[in-house]
Design a protein around this motif. Structure first.
Motif, PDB file in Angstrom:
ATOM      1  N   GLY A 196       0.888  -0.669  -0.196  1.00  0.00           N
ATOM      2  CA  GLY A 196      -0.092  -0.028   0.224  1.00  0.00           C
ATOM      3  C   GLY A 196       1.022   1.456  -0.519  1.00  0.00           C
ATOM      4  O   GLY A 196       0.485   2.318  -0.467  1.00  0.00           O
ATOM      5  N   THR A 199       2.688   2.197  -2.959  1.00  0.00           N
ATOM      6  CA  THR A 199       0.794   3.073  -4.220  1.00  0.00           C
ATOM      7  C   THR A 199       1.096   4.628  -3.844  1.00  0.00           C
ATOM      8  O   THR A 199       0.775   4.661  -5.054  1.00  0.00           O
ATOM      9  N   SER A 254      -1.992  -4.814  -2.233  1.00  0.00           N
ATOM     10  CA  SER A 254      -1.858  -4.150  -3.227  1.00  0.00           C
ATOM     11  C   SER A 254      -0.247  -4.439  -4.648  1.00  0.00           C
ATOM     12  O   SER A 254      -0.304  -3.480  -4.627  1.00  0.00           O
ATOM     13  N   SER A 257      -0.784  -2.896  -8.059  1.00  0.00           N
ATOM     14  CA  SER A 257      -0.765  -1.076  -8.313  1.00  0.00           C
ATOM     15  C   SER A 257       1.191  -0.896  -7.623  1.00  0.00           C
ATOM     16  O   SER A 257       1.513  -0.373  -7.983  1.00  0.00           O
TER      17      SER A 257
END
Ligand code: AN7
Length: 361
Positions: A196, A199, A254, A257
């Motif tokens: 995360g 990203t 994630s 991404s």
């Protein structure tokens, strides 16, 4: 502005970056005054690598990790939507942060942790903030599946980074770096677990670029622990292993991404061994005076490995600014610092004895 608001100069990331975040005047602001963390020049790392190295010290956040940036927004939006309860899975820091912001908001919070795999300081935080802990017989990846199912079947809000407000809030770290440096760095190094944060930083740097705050975009350089490196290996890791328990994750939420951030920025996602992580962890505390938890040292371990390999990437960094995010405070997981240090000396309470041991003359 009320007296309460005036009582502090830094107002937390929602107020400081209100125009850049998905909030309205109707959004209640649940904050612990997160963000505004130091960007600390690291002279020794700079000397070792030939770059100008800065540390973004995220352990200075209210619950001791970068998670607070996303949690203030996720919890504020949950309250705005009328939610009464939060749920998350966690290797520890998300749990500590969710529990704190839930308390501030007057919500209940349930945290699902992999059994006996979370650092003691983080468990203590979640308990102190009054969260309900479920220790799950399984990995953190199993915990995320469970937490997701709970949020789909019952009226609880999932505050893992699959909640888009988490990533949106965490973008503020990149906006701060650009404000602090006056530009984006040439490269940004950080640990990767659920992915995360890489990203979020990439989204934040792109946002800063679009806003005209920076004319350049950094190479995003993420590092997984070798025993928990699904993105590097391009396959799920069923039983991830590393001393860096925060990033002991086999199925990053994630994933795609993070790969996009790597590829769009011309960066890399690579693995570092536990030995490299612990060496960087020790160097950060004993030379730069920044005490982090082991996972937080993975980005610095990666930077040192890149510099040592003295290839094309190292050349690109030479003489340029590089930011390493150190994601969490060392007090959360102090065991590794104690293990790496020489044993302490026990003496009687005698000044001459103390002076002798300290070789004072
Ligand atoms: C100190 O708390 O996943 O790649 O459940 O605690 O954004 O997941 C923590 C992750 C790096 C990795 N450093 O960040 C959790 C959790 C620290 C961390 C990471 C985490 P992401």
């Amino acid at each position: 502005m009320s007296d309460i608001a005036l009582a502090t100069s830094w107002r937390g990331v929602i107020e400081e970056f209100r125009d850049q975040l998905p909030v309205t005047t109707d959004t209640p602001v649940i904050t612990l005054c997160e963000g505004g963390t130091p960007l600390l020049y690291a002279p020794h790392l700079s000397e070792l690598t030939g770059a100008q190295v800065y540390l973004k010290v995220e352990g200075a956040n209210p619950t001791g990790s970068f998670k607070d940036r996303g949690m203030t927004l996720a919890v504020s939006k949950a309250v705005e939507a009328g939610s009464q309860a939060l749920v998350c899975s966690s290797t520890g820091n998300t749990a500590a942060s969710a529990a704190a912001y839930a308390t501030r908001a007057g919500l209940t919070c349930a945290v699902l942790l992999p059994r006996a795999a979370v650092a003691a300081g983080k468990v203590a935080q979640a308990l102190a903030f009054g969260a309900t802990l479920l220790e799950v017989e399984g990995s953190v990846d199993d915990c995320l599946v469970l937490a997701t199912q709970l949020s789909e079947k019952y009226s609880v809000t999932l505050v893992n980074s699959v909640n888009p407000y988490r990533i949106a809030g965490q973008r503020t770290a990149a906006l701060e770096v650009v404000e602090q440096l006056g530009t984006a760095p040439a490269a940004h190094f950080l640990p990767v677990g659920g992915a995360g944060n890489i990203t979020a930083y990439w989204a934040g740097y792109r946002q800063a670029h679009e806003l005209g705050w920076s004319t350049r975009l950094p190479m995003m350089c993420g590092f997984q622990a070798a025993g928990a490196a699904p993105i590097v290996r391009d396959e799920l890791v069923v039983n991830p292993q590393t001393v860096a328990s925060a990033i002991r994750i086999g199925n990053p939420a994630s994933w795609s991404s993070a790969v996009a951030a790597r590829d769009e920025s011309g960066g890399l996602i690579a693995a570092v061994s536990d030995e490299q992580i612990l060496a960087a962890h020790r160097l950060l505390s004993s030379v730069e005076a920044v005490f982090v938890e082991p996972a937080s040292a993975a980005g610095v371990a990666g930077l040192l490995a890149v510099a040592e390999a003295s290839g094309a990437t190292a050349e690109r960094l030479r003489g340029h600014s590089v930011v390493c995010t150190v994601t969490g405070n060392g007090l959360k997981d102090p065991e590794w610092a104690v293990r790496a240090a020489p044993p302490s000396v026990v003496i009687a309470a005698d000044v001459q004895l103390a002076a002798n041991v300290l070789t004072l003359h």
